[in-house]
Motif scaffolding. Sequence first.
Motif, mmCIF file in Angstrom:
data_model
loop_
_atom_site.group_PDB
_atom_site.id
_atom_site.type_symbol
_atom_site.label_atom_id
_atom_site.label_comp_id
_atom_site.label_asym_id
_atom_site.label_seq_id
_atom_site.Cartn_x
_atom_site.Cartn_y
_atom_site.Cartn_z
ATOM 1 N N SER A 186 0.809 -1.212 0.000
ATOM 2 C CA SER A 186 0.000 0.000 0.000
ATOM 3 C C SER A 186 0.846 1.268 0.000
ATOM 4 O O SER A 186 1.764 1.432 0.814
ATOM 5 C CB SER A 186 -0.915 0.006 1.223
ATOM 6 N N ALA A 187 0.505 2.185 -0.898
ATOM 7 C CA ALA A 187 1.182 3.476 -0.938
ATOM 8 C C ALA A 187 0.879 4.312 0.297
ATOM 9 O O ALA A 187 1.584 5.290 0.578
ATOM 10 C CB ALA A 187 0.775 4.240 -2.198
ATOM 11 N N GLU A 188 -0.160 3.946 1.042
ATOM 12 C CA GLU A 188 -0.463 4.642 2.296
ATOM 13 C C GLU A 188 0.550 4.286 3.385
ATOM 14 O O GLU A 188 0.677 5.006 4.384
ATOM 15 C CB GLU A 188 -1.866 4.272 2.781
ATOM 16 N N LEU A 189 1.265 3.172 3.204
ATOM 17 C CA LEU A 189 2.176 2.679 4.228
ATOM 18 C C LEU A 189 3.644 2.820 3.856
ATOM 19 O O LEU A 189 4.513 2.679 4.716
ATOM 20 C CB LEU A 189 1.875 1.207 4.518
ATOM 21 N N ASP A 191 -0.475 -0.068 -7.162
ATOM 22 C CA ASP A 191 -0.629 0.039 -5.708
ATOM 23 C C ASP A 191 -1.760 -0.908 -5.316
ATOM 24 O O ASP A 191 -2.933 -0.596 -5.515
ATOM 25 C CB ASP A 191 -0.961 1.479 -5.320
ATOM 26 N N GLY A 244 -2.746 -1.728 -2.400
ATOM 27 C CA GLY A 244 -3.415 -1.401 -1.148
ATOM 28 C C GLY A 244 -3.257 -2.490 -0.095
ATOM 29 O O GLY A 244 -3.897 -2.424 0.956
ATOM 30 N N ARG A 291 2.606 4.542 11.393
ATOM 31 C CA ARG A 291 1.724 3.758 10.518
ATOM 32 C C ARG A 291 0.368 3.478 11.153
ATOM 33 O O ARG A 291 -0.392 2.672 10.669
ATOM 34 C CB ARG A 291 2.368 2.404 10.169
ATOM 35 N N GLY A 322 -2.433 5.349 11.700
ATOM 36 C CA GLY A 322 -3.662 5.846 11.099
ATOM 37 C C GLY A 322 -4.741 6.112 12.134
ATOM 38 O O GLY A 322 -4.493 6.630 13.218
ATOM 39 N N GLY A 369 -6.139 0.618 2.258
ATOM 40 C CA GLY A 369 -4.685 0.697 2.267
ATOM 41 C C GLY A 369 -4.093 1.200 3.560
ATOM 42 O O GLY A 369 -2.869 1.320 3.692
ATOM 43 N N ARG A 370 -4.935 1.478 4.553
ATOM 44 C CA ARG A 370 -4.474 2.012 5.831
ATOM 45 C C ARG A 370 -4.761 1.026 6.961
ATOM 46 O O ARG A 370 -5.651 0.189 6.858
ATOM 47 C CB ARG A 370 -5.161 3.347 6.129
ATOM 48 N N GLU A 381 -6.441 0.367 10.266
ATOM 49 C CA GLU A 381 -7.595 0.936 10.956
ATOM 50 C C GLU A 381 -7.989 0.047 12.139
ATOM 51 O O GLU A 381 -7.763 -1.162 12.119
ATOM 52 C CB GLU A 381 -8.786 1.034 9.988
#
Length: 281
Positions: A91-94, A116, A118, A172, A174, A195-196, A198
């Motif tokens: 994931s590009a969020e990470l 990506d 996710g 990381r 979130g 992608g996050r 939670e």
Amino acid sequence: MSRHVAIVTDSTAYLPPQTMERHGITAVPLTVVLGDQALEEGTEISARSLAQALQKRRSVTTSRPSPEVFAAHYREVAAEGATGIVSLHLSAELSGTYEAALLAAREAPVPVRVVDTGMIAMALGFCAVAAAEAARADCGLDEVVAAAEKRASGTSAYFYVDTLDYLRRGGRIGAARALLGSALAVKPLLELSGGRIEPREKVRTASKAIARLEEIAAERAGRAVVDIAVHHLAAAERADTLAGHLRGRVPGLADLHVSEVGAVIGAHTGPGLLGVVVSQR
């Protein structure tokens, strides 16, 4: 002339070596920085060494591969005969891994599609396998990407951590940051969403949290045909027990993988991690 689409992923996919070899998948390593040493995940630092360093509260950080590393890998794959590459990443969020791959793709000698997913860990690994199966069926770049994205859409990842401290340190956490105020009183269950990382649920004890993790995974699998991966860090007995229970609870289980995560994910979750990936075929 037959098309040859090569599949590239990164070291956080945690695919078994025999699976990568069978499907022709290659992986670009991320880096773990331990003190003043920069070590490649998968070759220069083991999960056990990482867990020991974390338990001693040594400084551990992680970093993406550079665009130059990706560019060299793409050139090598092309030189081996690939006419196109699908490059699938966590994931590009990470991580900035996806962005580094995008930069490298611009200079590659063959077309490169960077995706990506996710996902993380075997949630990413299952996407890479789906892509490799499509490539083996002589699909083109768009079809291979579609196969990976379809697999990602049917894949879920849930995990238990003994403490949120490592995720907090690594930035990381979130929305799970909301759990920090009561972290001493609860054992958090987390999930990958959009992608996050939670929050999923708060449970009072480790044993209840792990039992709930099993229930969530079994409910998610339902009666569909699924592959499951059970991940851990320094918690092999817990992982084996959980895997055994899932074998008996998931009627559509196809493949079940049990493995210790590598140093990159381990650095952000800490020892005691227990995760389950459920991926619909």
